[in-house]
Structure formats: C-alpha cells, structure tokens
Design a protein around this motif. Structure first.
Motif, short mmCIF file in Angstrom:
data_model
loop_
_atom_site.label_atom_id
_atom_site.label_comp_id
_atom_site.label_asym_id
_atom_site.label_seq_id
_atom_site.Cartn_x
_atom_site.Cartn_y
_atom_site.Cartn_z
N GLY A 104 0.72 -1.14 -0.13
CA GLY A 104 -0.01 -0.07 -0.02
C GLY A 104 0.87 1.22 -0.03
O GLY A 104 0.34 2.29 0.53
N VAL A 111 2.08 4.77 -0.90
CA VAL A 111 1.85 5.89 -1.61
C VAL A 111 2.90 7.00 -1.94
O VAL A 111 4.11 6.55 -1.49
N GLY A 150 -6.63 11.25 -6.70
CA GLY A 150 -5.56 10.45 -6.29
C GLY A 150 -4.76 11.15 -5.18
O GLY A 150 -3.89 10.42 -4.41
N LEU A 167 -4.00 12.63 -1.70
CA LEU A 167 -4.37 12.29 -0.28
C LEU A 167 -4.20 13.42 0.76
O LEU A 167 -4.84 13.32 1.85
N ALA A 200 0.01 11.29 -2.88
CA ALA A 200 -0.73 10.74 -3.70
C ALA A 200 -0.57 9.37 -4.11
O ALA A 200 0.31 8.83 -3.80
N ARG A 201 -1.84 8.67 -4.54
CA ARG A 201 -1.82 7.17 -4.65
C ARG A 201 -0.66 7.08 -5.75
O ARG A 201 -0.12 5.80 -5.92
N THR A 202 -0.31 7.91 -6.71
CA THR A 202 0.58 7.75 -7.81
C THR A 202 1.68 8.69 -7.74
O THR A 202 1.33 9.94 -7.54
N ARG A 205 -0.37 5.72 5.91
CA ARG A 205 0.14 4.66 4.73
C ARG A 205 1.66 4.66 4.62
O ARG A 205 2.03 5.79 4.93
#
Length: 749
Positions: free
Chosen positions: A48, A50, A77, A79, A128-130, A274
């Motif tokens: 998980g 990020v 995306g 966070l 961010a996620r990516t 995360r």
C-alpha cells in the motif's frame, strides 16, 4: 599459536554482490516496494505504498505568507498536502550521538514555521496514490512569500564571518617574524567553488509506521545515525525506529547525515497513515542535501634558498549556512604534512542564505591540499628545485603538530616510487618546453595526507551446523566493496571458503558500527569481524580438543588451524574434522559470538595515510583546452585486503579529482540563490572521454598500531592531491599558474 592460513585476504576477488547489481536484483531505496523482495532482516513486504513529492521554496530568504492547495487537493488521487500550516509538531530533541558533529547550530526544522532560509527549502509535501499525481499536484501548489534579499556570495564585500571556534586558530613558533626574515617567499590565494556529489542513486526514503514504531528504508551511510536522528525528531525511543539500507548507489559523504526529506517521508506516512515513498529529483539533490563548500584559501610560505620551508601562514574562509556552522578538518595538513617550524592558521566560516554543506570525499584535506601543494610547486619553481626533491627536504621526523612519532609515514617512499614509475626524470622544469603538435605537454605532482580514523565497532558471527557462517554489522556499502572485504576477512579467520560465508549489513538492528565514511569502515568493522571470527574459531577448536570423540581430542588448541571448514593440527592435516562433523556430534545447531573493536584512548602515535600523485596533461595552445594524458597514485595505506577493490577506490577518486580540477562548478544566481546548473547536463562531471590511463600503486606493509588488521583506510586519501597535481601539470605545460578551480579554457587563454 599456529597462524591461520590466508587464502582470501590480499586476493583481487570480484565483488560478492556484483551479480546482484549487474542483473538488477540489488534493491535500492527507490526500488522499493518490490513484490519479489523482502529485507535481509526479515521485514515484511511493504504493502500500500503511496508517493510523496516535495514542494520547494522559490526564494532564498523571507517568509511564507500563504499556501494555496485547492487545485492540488482537487486532483484525483491526491491524499493530502502537508505544510507548516497544518502544524505537524515535531519534537526535534538534541541528538547527542551525532558523529564528530561539525554542525554547530540547529538543523532545519521542516514545516515548523514560516521562515525560508535557502532557495529550494522544503515548504510543503504532496502525497498521492501515484507518483504522477503527486508530481502534478506539487506543481499546482501555489506559495506566496514576503521575500528578502539573500546573501549567497561569500566573496562579496562586507559579508560578515562567524566567530571562530577554539580549534579554528592555531599558531606555533613566530610565523610573522619567520616570514619577514625568510630568504624566499611565495604568496597566493586559492579559490575552490562549491561541488555537489551527484551520485548515480538519488536520495530516497520509504517510511512506514506500525503503531508507534517506525521502519524506514533509506539511502544512508549510517543506519544508526538515521535511527537516532529520526528518534530525536519524532520524540520516540531509538528502539522504536528501524532503518534498513542494504545497498547504496554511491554517496561520497552526503548520505552520512539524515536530511529533511527523510523526516518528511516519515511525517507524511504518519499523517496519511500509509507507507510513503519519497525520491528526490536530480535538481532537488542540489538543495535537499549538502555539498562541498566553496573556499578561499590564502597561503604565504617562507623558505631558505636551499628549500627548507621555515614559515606558513594559512587564512581560510569557507561558506556555511546561517542556521548551522559547518566546519571541516581543513587545518590538519597545514600543521603536519611538512616540517615547518613556524605556522599560523585562521579558519573562518561565512554564514550565507544557503543550505548546510557537508562531507564530500576527502573533506577538508583535499581542499587544503590544493592550496598547500600548489604553493609548494610555486616555491619549487621559484627556487629552481625539483618539486619532488623540495618535499623530500621538508619531511618531518615526527608529527610537527604534537611531537608524536608516526605509526607509519612512508610519504618519502611514495614520492620516490611514484617518480620512478611515472618517469618523472623526463619532466622538463621549464614551462612550455614540451610540445606534441598544437598541444603543450606538462607534468605535475602533489603529496597528500588523510587521518586514520577509527571508532568502536561490533559484529555478530554465527557458525551453523551446515558449516556455513553468517556475519552481521550495521555498517553500509556505498561502493568500496564492504560486502566483499568483510567476507574475505571472515572466510580466512574462520577457515571457510568465500561461498560458505555470508556478510549482512545495512540494518539498524545489527551490531553497532560507526558511520560508513572517513575511511574508517575497514579499520573498525573489519577489526570487529576479525575479532568475532577469531573467537568463534577458537570456540570450535576448544570444543573439539575437549571432546573425547573428536580426532582432535587432547591436541594443543594453539596448534590447530582451519582450512576449508576442516580443523586439523598444523603440520598434520590427517588429524582433524570439519565444523559440520563437530556440531552434529555435539547436537549443536550453531555456535555464535560477538566481535568488538575499541581503539585505544591513549594514542601514542600520529596515524595518517599518505599519497603521492603524478599527472601529465596536454593543453591546446590555441584553445586552452586541457586533456588528461595519464595519472599515477602511490599510497601508504597499510594492508590491502582486496587489490581489485582498492583499485576501484583509487581510480574512481582520480576521476573525481579530474572533475574537481577541470570541470565541476556549481553556479549560483546570487540575485535569488537559485543554482542555475542543477542538472547533469550543465554541472559537468568526467565521462569516459575525459579519463586517461590511470594507475595506482600501494606500498606493501601494514599498520598494527592503528588496528589489529593493519589497515589505514583508503577511500579518502585517494582523492587528496589529485587536483593540485593536475594544476601543477597545467603550469608546467603553459607557464600559467591557475589558483582557482576548476581550470577552464577561459583561464588559460
């Protein structure tokens, strides 16, 4: 005691981790997470993860008046965006364990206030996620400032200096009177611009919290230092922080300290809940971590006409940041390299609106060597004495700075060996006297010195029932081949083959090791490995000679040696047994012990490594272009554990010295503090076409005063003296004495 056979130490063996690196199986911090890889210490795969991207300031001095994150927050995306406006309070406790801390002041407190102290300072971080979303969102964050005019040029008039620290003034004898009465005097000011490390691997951190415990995968040369710094910053016990760094893709000193991006990654992971991965861009490496500071080094030498240096006056100025005062060991060579009875030194730092400098290969010593060895060359030319001979005439019998005898000092042998091997006698002392078509040919040389640093170290050694060994220490390997050299030491001490020994490093849960810098790893960690393996071998032998079922029962333990995992009486190979047989018969799954090394607190010797560097250059007489033709380095560095690894260090340092002398130059726009060449297209470093025939020679010997294995450290001394040797060769070729680095075609036209 019968000597243990030596099969691995001294052999030019290939790196044990070489295949992992060339096949891409070695995982660096930026490579994580990887579905196929866990850490060697057994940490679970990171799930998980990020991505975080730092937003940097666009001013060098002032205050942040606003941060608009609305566009970034609205991006799919994203966070979160973290800055000082979120008030993520951090403890920032003192860190008394900092190694030989040259950083006086207070390190940068990230996101704790609205002050901007240098261009490129982190002012926010986007998660961010990516990676792509984080990069895009970082571009959308709008920061407004109340900017002030920065001061970033140490040569500007009226720039104040820091008050000197007690160790930054040094005097012996009466240098002013000695200079006034000297038969011959030379004087010059030598300037060295800021250099950046530019290792291939960027700085990167992956941080994960498990409740109150923090795990960090980081590019670092000191996992224990990173552990302690993160614990101090977050106000948690050091045992609640684990730092892993099994591979480092080059560092040259700038990973000896924990920089703000590592704190930012851990902070973001805590805030977002995360695991977070943060990788600095190539441009951010010019602001986010340290660099070799710019210097202005004034030097006056006085001498007799026969070449005896009688006096030296050193005036040193170096840049530093306003919030910290970084000072390095630039004064030592001027105190002890030559037998000078009258010496005065003043070292001053100049506080600027810049980020803090740090260690860079040969810190302080290589800077001082450029000034001292250039001045010695000027003096030799003025006196009409060969530069090698001038240095030989000024060799001290004992350390002039403290009166201590040298543990070993073979600089005289380095000079003579190098002169003979390089063909120095063919050098014409008259500048511009040798030509090859349009090229002016010159030869130059320089001496060098570097401290033999040693610190307490530990290592864990385990011999398993299968007859294999595991050795662990919390050191690093940024390129010198620590995995390999420690395996060599362990294999010989245990009497095993290389393939049956595994050395592990880069984990803060492993036994304590000092920073992987300052040329101290082999001396400290290597001595601890030797001690631990000697203890374990002795433990196995004692078990065998007391075991009535063993062929070695009743034998004198001191007469037993081990070869290929088999213990036997020296001179009687038929009487013996293997480790495996011994452990199986005694129902042992393993034997284990811990090795230690503690340097003597009562040093009775002056301990240094020495070098003599010889260079030949060609200079285009019309264009002023400098081309290296060949270079030789001769080194007094004690025992060589692996000649192939030693060559890797020495030749690599010569390449770095070529960069320092001819190419590397950080350019700052002093209007706003921006570094205008913060990339590898404009910050020039040597490439294959710039590198000539290079050769390194190591004097056979060892220094048992320094440590039990007789080494003196290699990684730093091989950089010292390279730049002045090149500069002196340029003078011999052209007749132009260049006192500023790098030497460019403009300075020679």
């Amino acid at each position: 005691m019968s000597p243990q056979p030596q099969a691995a130490v001294g052999a030019p063996l290939t790196r044990v981790d070489g295949r992992l690196k060339v096949t891409g199986q070695a995982k660096y911090a930026a490579d994580l997470p990887d579905a196929r890889t866990t850490s060697r210490g057994g940490t679970p795969i990171i799930d998980g993860v990020v991505h975080a991207v730092v937003v940097d300031s666009t001013i060098a001095r002032g205050r942040i008046t606003g941060i608009d994150t609305r566009a970034a927050d609205a991006l799919p995306g994203v966070l979160g965006v973290i800055s000082h406006l979120d008030r993520p309070a951090l403890a920032y406790r003192d860190n008394p364990g900092a190694w030989l801390d040259p950083f006086v002041g207070e390190r940068l407190h990230v996101f704790q206030d609205d002050r901007v102290r240098f261009f490129g300072q982190p002012v926010a971080v986007v998660v961010a996620r990516t990676l792509e979303a984080a990069q895009h969102a970082a571009d959308l964050v709008k920061v407004s400032y109340d900017a002030e005019q920065p001061v970033t040029d140490m040569t500007a008039s009226g720039v104040p200096e820091n008050d000197p620290l007690p160790q930054q003034n040094y005097t012996r004898g009466d240098p002013e009177e000695a200079l006034a009465s000297a038969e011959v005097r030379v004087e010059g000011t030598y300037r060295l611009v800021r250099n950046h490390h530019n290792a291939m691997e960027p700085h990167a951190t992956v941080a994960r919290w498990d409740g109150a415990k923090l795990t960090v995968w980081d590019k670092t040369q000191w996992v224990l230092g990173a552990r302690d710094e993160l614990a101090a910053v977050f106000g948690i016990p050091p045992e609640d922080v684990r730092v892993l760094s099994p591979f480092v893709g080059g560092a040259f000193g700038n990973a000896l300290r924990t920089w703000p991006h590592t704190t930012i990654a851990a902070l973001a992971a805590r805030q977002i809940r995360r695991p977070v991965k943060l990788v600095l861009t190539r441009e951010q490496l010019y602001y986010g971590v340290g660099y070799r500071p710019a210097y202005e080094y004034g030097l006056r030498l006085g001498s007799t006409r026969s070449g005896r240096v009688t006096a030296a006056d050193h005036r040193i100025r170096a840049e530093t940041s306003r919030y910290e005062n970084y000072a390095e060991g630039a004064m030592v060579p001027g105190q002890m390299l030559y037998a000078t009875p009258h010496v005065r030194q003043a070292y001053r730092t100049v506080p600027l609106d810049v980020n803090t400098p740090t260690f860079m290969r040969g810190p302080g010593y290589s800077t001082a060597a450029f000034a001292i060895e250039s001045a010695m060359d000027e003096l030799a030319h003025e006196l009409g004495i060969d530069p090698v001979e001038l240095r030989l005439r000024n060799e001290p019998q004992e350390d002039p700075s403290n009166g201590l005898p040298f543990s070993t000092r073979r600089l005289r042998e380095c000079l003579r060996t190098g002169a003979r091997a390089f063909g120095w006698r063919r050098r014409d002392p008259r500048p511009r006297s040798r030509r090859d078509g349009d090229w002016l040919i010159g030869m130059g040389m320089a001496g060098g010195v570097y401290d033999t640093l040693r610190m307490r170290s530990e290592a864990r050694v385990r011999l398993d029932a299968e007859g294999t060994a595991l050795v662990q220490a919390s050191t690093s390997d940024m390129g010198p081949g620590t995995y390999t050299s420690m395996t060599q030491l362990a294999a010989d001490a245990l009497g095993l083959t290389m393939r049956t020994v595994r050395f592990e490093l880069g984990d803060s849960t492993f036994p304590a090791a000092p920073p992987h810098g300052g040329s101290q790893t082999m001396a400290g960690v290597g001595s601890a490995v030797q001690d631990g393996c000697d203890k374990l071998r002795r433990q196995a032998i004692e078990l065998a000679v007391q075991d009535q079922r063993s062929p070695l029962y009743g034998a004198d333990a001191d007469s037993v040696v081990v070869r290929g995992g088999r213990m036997h009486v020296s001179g009687n190979p038929s009487r013996g047994e293997t480790y495996r047989q011994l452990l199986a018969r005694n129902g042992r799954t393993h034997l284990e012990t811990r090795g230690t090394f503690t340097p003597s607190a009562d040093d009775r010797y002056s301990m240094y490594a020495y070098s003599a560097v010889f260079a030949e250059v060609a200079v285009d007489r019309r264009l002023g272009l400098v081309r290296m033709r060949r270079m030789l380095g001769v080194y007094d560095v004690g025992r060589i554990i692996n000649p192939k690894l030693a060559d890797s260090q020495a030749l690599g340092a010569m390449v770095g010295g070529i960069g320092q002398a001819l190419l590397e130059h950080t350019v700052t726009d002093h209007r706003d503090g921006r570094i205008v060449n913060a990339n590898l297209a404009d910050y020039l470093v040597p490439v294959n076409a710039d590198v000539p025939d290079l050769k390194a020679v190591y004097l056979d010997g060892e220094d048992r005063h320094a440590d039990p294995i007789g080494v003196k450290g290699l990684g730093e001394i091989v950089k010292v003296g390279v730049a002045p040797a090149i500069a002196n060769a340029v003078f011999n070729a052209t007749g132009r004495r260049v006192r500023d680095l790098p030497i460019t075609s403009e300075t020679l036209l």
